[in-house]
Structure formats: structure tokens, C-alpha cells
Design a protein around this motif. Structure first.
Motif, PDB file in Angstrom:
ATOM      1  N   TYR A   1       0.796  -1.228   0.000  1.00  0.00           N
ATOM      2  CA  TYR A   1       0.000   0.000   0.000  1.00  0.00           C
ATOM      3  C   TYR A   1       0.829   1.278   0.000  1.00  0.00           C
ATOM      4  O   TYR A   1       0.317   2.373  -0.293  1.00  0.00           O
ATOM      5  CB  TYR A   1      -0.924   0.029   1.228  1.00  0.00           C
ATOM      6  CG  TYR A   1      -0.202  -0.131   2.549  1.00  0.00           C
ATOM      7  CD1 TYR A   1       0.443   0.930   3.173  1.00  0.00           C
ATOM      8  CD2 TYR A   1      -0.153  -1.379   3.182  1.00  0.00           C
ATOM      9  CE1 TYR A   1       1.114   0.767   4.376  1.00  0.00           C
ATOM     10  CE2 TYR A   1       0.517  -1.549   4.385  1.00  0.00           C
ATOM     11  CZ  TYR A   1       1.139  -0.481   4.976  1.00  0.00           C
ATOM     12  OH  TYR A   1       1.812  -0.643   6.164  1.00  0.00           O
ATOM     13  N   ALA A   2       2.116   1.207   0.306  1.00  0.00           N
ATOM     14  CA  ALA A   2       2.894   2.420   0.564  1.00  0.00           C
ATOM     15  C   ALA A   2       2.982   3.338  -0.649  1.00  0.00           C
ATOM     16  O   ALA A   2       3.066   4.559  -0.504  1.00  0.00           O
ATOM     17  CB  ALA A   2       4.297   2.046   1.043  1.00  0.00           C
ATOM     18  N   HIS A   3       2.975   2.778  -1.853  1.00  0.00           N
ATOM     19  CA  HIS A   3       3.171   3.572  -3.057  1.00  0.00           C
ATOM     20  C   HIS A   3       1.880   4.127  -3.638  1.00  0.00           C
ATOM     21  O   HIS A   3       1.912   4.800  -4.673  1.00  0.00           O
ATOM     22  CB  HIS A   3       3.866   2.717  -4.117  1.00  0.00           C
ATOM     23  CG  HIS A   3       3.097   1.476  -4.489  1.00  0.00           C
ATOM     24  ND1 HIS A   3       2.801   0.487  -3.582  1.00  0.00           N
ATOM     25  CD2 HIS A   3       2.558   1.068  -5.673  1.00  0.00           C
ATOM     26  CE1 HIS A   3       2.132  -0.473  -4.182  1.00  0.00           C
ATOM     27  NE2 HIS A   3       1.967  -0.140  -5.450  1.00  0.00           N
ATOM     28  N   LEU A   4       0.747   3.860  -2.990  1.00  0.00           N
ATOM     29  CA  LEU A   4      -0.549   4.272  -3.524  1.00  0.00           C
ATOM     30  C   LEU A   4      -1.198   5.332  -2.646  1.00  0.00           C
ATOM     31  O   LEU A   4      -1.130   5.261  -1.420  1.00  0.00           O
ATOM     32  CB  LEU A   4      -1.486   3.054  -3.621  1.00  0.00           C
ATOM     33  CG  LEU A   4      -1.004   1.907  -4.517  1.00  0.00           C
ATOM     34  CD1 LEU A   4      -1.917   0.708  -4.358  1.00  0.00           C
ATOM     35  CD2 LEU A   4      -0.948   2.352  -5.975  1.00  0.00           C
ATOM     36  N   ALA A   5      -1.858   6.287  -3.286  1.00  0.00           N
ATOM     37  CA  ALA A   5      -2.595   7.307  -2.547  1.00  0.00           C
ATOM     38  C   ALA A   5      -3.799   6.668  -1.867  1.00  0.00           C
ATOM     39  O   ALA A   5      -4.360   5.683  -2.368  1.00  0.00           O
ATOM     40  CB  ALA A   5      -3.052   8.413  -3.492  1.00  0.00           C
ATOM     41  N   PRO A   6      -4.239   7.205  -0.722  1.00  0.00           N
ATOM     42  CA  PRO A   6      -5.403   6.630  -0.034  1.00  0.00           C
ATOM     43  C   PRO A   6      -6.628   6.501  -0.930  1.00  0.00           C
ATOM     44  O   PRO A   6      -7.348   5.496  -0.860  1.00  0.00           O
ATOM     45  CB  PRO A   6      -5.641   7.614   1.114  1.00  0.00           C
ATOM     46  CG  PRO A   6      -4.288   8.175   1.410  1.00  0.00           C
ATOM     47  CD  PRO A   6      -3.607   8.285   0.071  1.00  0.00           C
ATOM     48  N   THR A   7      -6.873   7.500  -1.767  1.00  0.00           N
ATOM     49  CA  THR A   7      -8.038   7.419  -2.663  1.00  0.00           C
ATOM     50  C   THR A   7      -7.886   6.294  -3.675  1.00  0.00           C
ATOM     51  O   THR A   7      -8.871   5.628  -4.020  1.00  0.00           O
ATOM     52  CB  THR A   7      -8.237   8.757  -3.388  1.00  0.00           C
ATOM     53  OG1 THR A   7      -7.000   9.130  -4.040  1.00  0.00           O
ATOM     54  CG2 THR A   7      -8.635   9.856  -2.416  1.00  0.00           C
ATOM     55  N   THR A   8      -6.671   6.071  -4.143  1.00  0.00           N
ATOM     56  CA  THR A   8      -6.427   4.994  -5.097  1.00  0.00           C
ATOM     57  C   THR A   8      -6.611   3.637  -4.432  1.00  0.00           C
ATOM     58  O   THR A   8      -7.159   2.707  -5.022  1.00  0.00           O
ATOM     59  CB  THR A   8      -5.007   5.105  -5.672  1.00  0.00           C
ATOM     60  OG1 THR A   8      -4.844   6.392  -6.286  1.00  0.00           O
ATOM     61  CG2 THR A   8      -4.741   4.019  -6.701  1.00  0.00           C
ATOM     62  N   ILE A   9      -6.157   3.525  -3.199  1.00  0.00           N
ATOM     63  CA  ILE A   9      -6.324   2.279  -2.450  1.00  0.00           C
ATOM     64  C   ILE A   9      -7.803   1.940  -2.307  1.00  0.00           C
ATOM     65  O   ILE A   9      -8.241   0.821  -2.598  1.00  0.00           O
ATOM     66  CB  ILE A   9      -5.658   2.403  -1.066  1.00  0.00           C
ATOM     67  CG1 ILE A   9      -4.126   2.486  -1.218  1.00  0.00           C
ATOM     68  CG2 ILE A   9      -6.050   1.227  -0.164  1.00  0.00           C
ATOM     69  CD1 ILE A   9      -3.405   2.834   0.065  1.00  0.00           C
ATOM     70  N   SER A  10      -8.575   2.913  -1.866  1.00  0.00           N
ATOM     71  CA  SER A  10     -10.000   2.681  -1.668  1.00  0.00           C
ATOM     72  C   SER A  10     -10.702   2.342  -2.979  1.00  0.00           C
ATOM     73  O   SER A  10     -11.529   1.426  -3.043  1.00  0.00           O
ATOM     74  CB  SER A  10     -10.633   3.925  -1.032  1.00  0.00           C
ATOM     75  OG  SER A  10     -12.007   3.726  -0.799  1.00  0.00           O
ATOM     76  N   ALA A  11     -10.343   3.077  -4.040  1.00  0.00           N
ATOM     77  CA  ALA A  11     -10.976   2.829  -5.334  1.00  0.00           C
ATOM     78  C   ALA A  11     -10.628   1.444  -5.862  1.00  0.00           C
ATOM     79  O   ALA A  11     -11.480   0.760  -6.451  1.00  0.00           O
ATOM     80  CB  ALA A  11     -10.538   3.900  -6.330  1.00  0.00           C
ATOM     81  N   GLY A  12      -9.382   1.008  -5.661  1.00  0.00           N
ATOM     82  CA  GLY A  12      -8.993  -0.307  -6.140  1.00  0.00           C
ATOM     83  C   GLY A  12      -9.734  -1.424  -5.433  1.00  0.00           C
ATOM     84  O   GLY A  12     -10.209  -2.368  -6.076  1.00  0.00           O
ATOM     85  N   ILE A  13      -9.829  -1.345  -4.106  1.00  0.00           N
ATOM     86  CA  ILE A  13     -10.552  -2.378  -3.355  1.00  0.00           C
ATOM     87  C   ILE A  13     -12.035  -2.373  -3.722  1.00  0.00           C
ATOM     88  O   ILE A  13     -12.664  -3.423  -3.876  1.00  0.00           O
ATOM     89  CB  ILE A  13     -10.358  -2.162  -1.831  1.00  0.00           C
ATOM     90  CG1 ILE A  13      -8.875  -2.268  -1.463  1.00  0.00           C
ATOM     91  CG2 ILE A  13     -11.193  -3.161  -1.044  1.00  0.00           C
ATOM     92  CD1 ILE A  13      -8.239  -3.613  -1.761  1.00  0.00           C
TER      93      ILE A  13
END
Length: 492
Positions: free
Chosen positions: A470-482
Motif C-alpha cells: 500500500y505504501a506507493h498508492l494514494a489513499p483514494t487509489t487504495i480505496s478505489a482499487g478495493i
């Protein structure tokens, strides 16, 4: 020049940049339009590349220097110089009155795209339809402290004596070794003597250096954690050592297989095991050291992300318990950038001379300017500030991942959350099987990796176990991906 582009002529030719330029020489037009100061070099590079790649085949006759110069809109002297240089290098041949030809000595090289597990990553990691890649162990390269690093470089360039720019001590610059030793004592509880610390190109070179030393001592194999980093086995294989997988349980390395495998060396990640995320118990740490003393062996401690603890104090390095049996290795790959290729290893006294000599013959030492810049960052407090900055950002991203998993995949058990750059997520059986889950994720541009990719165990309970970086991804990108994966599976 005739339309064939292989012989010279006296007919008028279009100027450089004209859409009607002869097609055979269009490949040279960008070089001809380069800035004047580098036009000659650009023309040489373009013509050399055309021969290497087969766009100009052996036996092709080139136009006269006068004709090509007119065709490209450059001076005849520039073309003459290019022909002479490439003739001297063997790419072209010429004779008085016979013109200039592409030499038959050149063997063309076709461009290939590497494939397989060792293929390099594309410069655009999302170029194949992947929009979110939860690759574990990847730092956020945008957090690299460019201004601080540039300031450090300026400072050391001003202060470094001329002799420091010669071949460096293969152990590393004395000021960097002293700075790193003090930092490792303070932050990781390492017993660090600067004279026993070697600066190297990351943990990868540390493992390779140790592998050669072990091989010279008669070792034929080395133990690796199972599950664990596949890179460990590959690195030791390069030194002609066989990797033997050793199973783990919830406390660390299981004692039985270790004692029966007949090994005298092992590589471990006890502070934050990769990929499981567990911290070895005190009992297992002691057991490992007892084993090393009994068999007169060595332990390589890969402290790949020991500085990143979020909810409790970091677990001290194993090396602090027995510095004569443990080789401690770390790097700035997660804290600064892997492209710097800066790391270190702290050695038992018995291994120092051999490892230092191997380092010397390998690369004559590490680049002095980069070492001096890192020493400046460490001693000035800039490196500690960078670590605190990364910890804040990575904690925020970890929390975003935990929230997304709880929202879109309720019932997921997440472990390894107290440290590092990844977590282990065990999803309820209803989201399986794993093959279907991963395929659905890939169909919506999300790349995830199963835990079984890192070991030999193949659970039969049908649960989906993932290693999620997760370290290389923005929080919004993390949420959108999941969320995207959940939607692909029909919701929770």
C-alpha cells in the motif's frame, strides 16, 4: 541522391525537415535537427544505431558526403566527420573512388522484450490496462527528498577533499560508516563497529557477498524462510549455493526442520517477517542463535523495513544478541529510493577481511559522492526527518487500506499491520476460490498477489490470502482499487 537512397547523385534534394525528404534517410532527420553543439554526435549515434538494428543492411552504399549533407541541411564537414568516425569504429568501410558502404562486420541486434519473472518492469506500470497494482514492498518514490538530497550533494561537493574522489575504501567512506554505525546503534540496537561495517549496493549485494564467503568456507546450501522473499534464493544461487526452504509457524522459524536440514547458514527477516508480517518470538530468536553457535554457522538478518513501525516501538535487531553469529543487512531502498543502491552490512569479525576483499574485486568500492551525501543527511538529521515523514504517510495509507477492506470485504482478517509496507489479508471463504478472485480483480485493472506465490504451502480451505502493498498508492487509489474488486465480484 537516387530514390533508392543507396547511391549518390546530383539532382536537387529537399532541405532537412521537408516532408518530401528521401525516405531512406528520414531516420537521420531528427539528428540533423539537434542543437548545433551536439548535432555531430547525434548524427553519429543515429547512423550507428541504424546499422546496429539492421535498418541499414550490410553492403548498403551510402550517399556521398556532399549529397547527404544537402539532403539533411547540414554542413558537408559534419557528414564527413561522421563517416570517418564510423569507419574507424568498423560500422562503415570506404575506399578511394569507391564510396562509403555499410560494413559486413556488423551483426544486427533485434530489439526484444524480456518476459518471465525476471523481466524488468515497464516504465509505465499501468500500460497493460493495470490501473491499481498492490505490489508489496514498493515505496512511494515521490517522497524522495529531492531538495534535501540536492543540498547534501552541494554541501559535500564543496567540502570533499580531492583525494576523496579517488578509488574509495571498499568498506565505504569512513564518515558514512561512522554515521551509519551510530544510527544503527540508536535506532535498531545493532552492535555496530564502523570497522566492521561495509557499504554495499543494497541488501542484494550484501547477500551476494556473504554467499561467496560461505561458499569459500565449504557451504553448499543456505536456509531461507518459507514463505519468504523469492529474491533470497536467486541471490544465493548466483554464488552457487542451494536454497533450502524452512517452514514457519506463528512464532517464527520452526526448530525441527532447521536442525535436521544439515545447514550452517540461514537468511531470516525476524523483526517483520516477509511476507507474513509476524515478529519472531523471543524464544525462536534465542533458538536460532543457539543453533548457529552449535553448528558454527551464520545468520543473515535482512532488516528490509525495520524502521517502519506504526503502533509500537520497533523490535530490536537480532544481531544485537550475538554480533559474531549474525550478519546484519539494511538499505535506504524503502526510506529514500531503491535506485540509489545504497545499503550496508555489519559483519562478524571473522568475515570482515574476506568480504571486504570480495567487495573490492567486485566493484572497487561504492560511489564516493553518494556515500558522502548520505553521511551528510544522517549526521544533519535529514534522514531521521525523512523516516518520520514516510511513517506518517504510510500509516495513513495503511489505515485507508484497512478501512476499505472492512467496508467492501467484511470479515477479512488482516495481519502484519503494525509495521512495514504491506499487510496479509485473509478473506472469508465466500469470496474464493483464489483463482477466481484474482481473475476478477485483473479484469477490472487491479493486480493482487496471493500469499502462496511466496512459499510452497497450498492451503485447502478455499480462503483467499493476499499480500497487499500500500505504501506507493494514494489513499483514494487504495480505496478505489478495493471497491472495484468488490464490484467485480458482485458486492459484499
Amino acid at each position: 541522391m537516387t530514390p533508392s537512397g543507396t547511391t549518390s547523385g546530383t539532382a536537387p534534394v529537399p532541405p532537412a525537415g521537408n516532408a518530401d525528404a528521401q525516405p531512406a534517410w528520414e531516420l537521420l532527420l531528427p539528428a540533423a535537427e539537434a542543437p548545433a553543439r551536439r548535432r555531430g554526435r547525434a548524427l553519429q549515434e543515429a547512423l550507428r544505431d541504424a546499422v546496429r538494428t539492421g535498418r541499414l543492411m550490410a553492403g548498403t552504399r551510402l550517399p556521398s558526403s556532399r549529397a547527404l549533407a544537402a539532403d539533411l541541411g547540414v554542413s558537408r564537414g559534419l557528414v564527413t566527420e561522421t563517416y570517418e568516425q564510423l569507419t574507424a569504429e568498423g560500422y562503415l568501410r570506404s575506399g578511394r573512388g569507391s564510396g562509403t558502404w555499410v560494413s559486413g562486420a556488423v551483426r544486427t541486434a533485434r530489439a526484444t522484450t524480456p518476459s518471465g519473472p525476471n523481466a524488468p518492469e515497464a516504465s509505465d506500470p499501468y500500460g497493460s490496462g493495470v490501473t491499481v497494482d498492490f505490489r508489496p514492498g514498493t515505496p512511494d518514490l515521490s517522497l524522495f527528498p529531492r531538495a534535501a538530497w540536492a543540498a547534501a550533494q552541494r554541501a559535500v561537493l564543496t567540502a570533499l577533499p580531492h583525494q576523496a574522489l579517488g578509488y574509495p575504501d571498499p568498506r565505504g567512506l569512513p564518515e558514512l560508516r561512522s554515521a551509519l554505525a551510530s544510527m544503527l546503534i540508536r535506532r535498531r540496537g545493532v552492535v555496530a563497529d564502523p570497522d566492521r561495517l561495509v557499504v554495499c549496493s543494497g541488501v542484494a549485494q550484501a547477500a551476494t557477498l556473504l554467499g561467496f564467503a560461505l561458499r569459500s568456507r565449504g557451504h553448499g546450501a543456505v536456509g531461507v524462510e518459507d514463505p519468504g522473499s523469492p529474491e533470497h534464493a536467486r541471490l544465493f544461487a548466483a554464488t552457487d549455493l542451494t536454497a533450502v526452504g524452512l517452514p514457519l509457524d506463528e512464532e517464527g522459524l520452526r526448530p525441527g526442520p532447521l536442525t535436521t536440514a544439515g545447514l550452517r547458514a540461514v537468511v531470516v527477516t525476524p523483526s517483520h517477517q516477509f511476507p507474513s508480517g509476524l515478529a519472531w518470538s523471543a524464544e525462536r530468536r534465542g533458538m536460532l542463535l543457539d543453533w548457529a553457535r552449535t553448528v558454527d554457522g551464520y545468520v543473515l538478518e535482512d532488516d528490509y523495513d525495520g524502521d517502519f513501525r506504526y503502533d509500537r516501538a520497533p523490535v530490536g535487531a537480532l544481531q544485537g544478541l550475538d554480533p559474531e553469529r549474525v550478519v546484519y543487512a539494511g538499505s535506504v531502498s524503502k526510506s529514500l529510493a531503491p535506485g540509489l543502491r545504497l545499503g550496508w552490512m555489519v559483519l562478524p569479525e571473522a568475515l570482515v577481511d574476506e568480504v571486504v576483499e570480495r567487495k573490492r574485486t567486485m566493484d572497487l568500492g561504492h560511489p564516493a559522492l553518494d556515500q558522502a551525501a548520505l553521511a551528510h543527511m544522517v549526521t544533519s538529521g535529514g534522514y531521521d526527518r525523512q523516516l518520520r515523514r514516510c511513517q506518517r504517510m504510510y500509516r495513513e495509507r495503511r489505515d485507508a487500506l484497512l478501512a476499505a477492506l472492512e467496508k467492501y470485504f467484511p470479515g477479512t482478517e488482516v495481519t502484519g499491520i503494525a509495521a512495514g509496507l504491506h499487510v496479509i489479508a485473509c478473506l472469508p471463504v465466500r469470496f474464493g476460490p483464489s483463482e477466481r478472485f484474482l481473475a476478477e480483480a485483473a479484469s477490472v485493472g487491479v493486480t493482487l498477489r496471493p500469499l502462496e506465490e511466496y512459499g510452497t504451502a497450498r492451503p485447502s480451505d478455499g480462503a483467499v490470502r493476499l499480500v497487499i502493498g500500500y505504501a506507493h498508492l494514494a489513499p483514494t487509489t487504495i480505496s478505489a482499487g478495493i471497491r472495484r474488486v468488490a464490484e467485480a465480484l458482485g458486492g459484499s
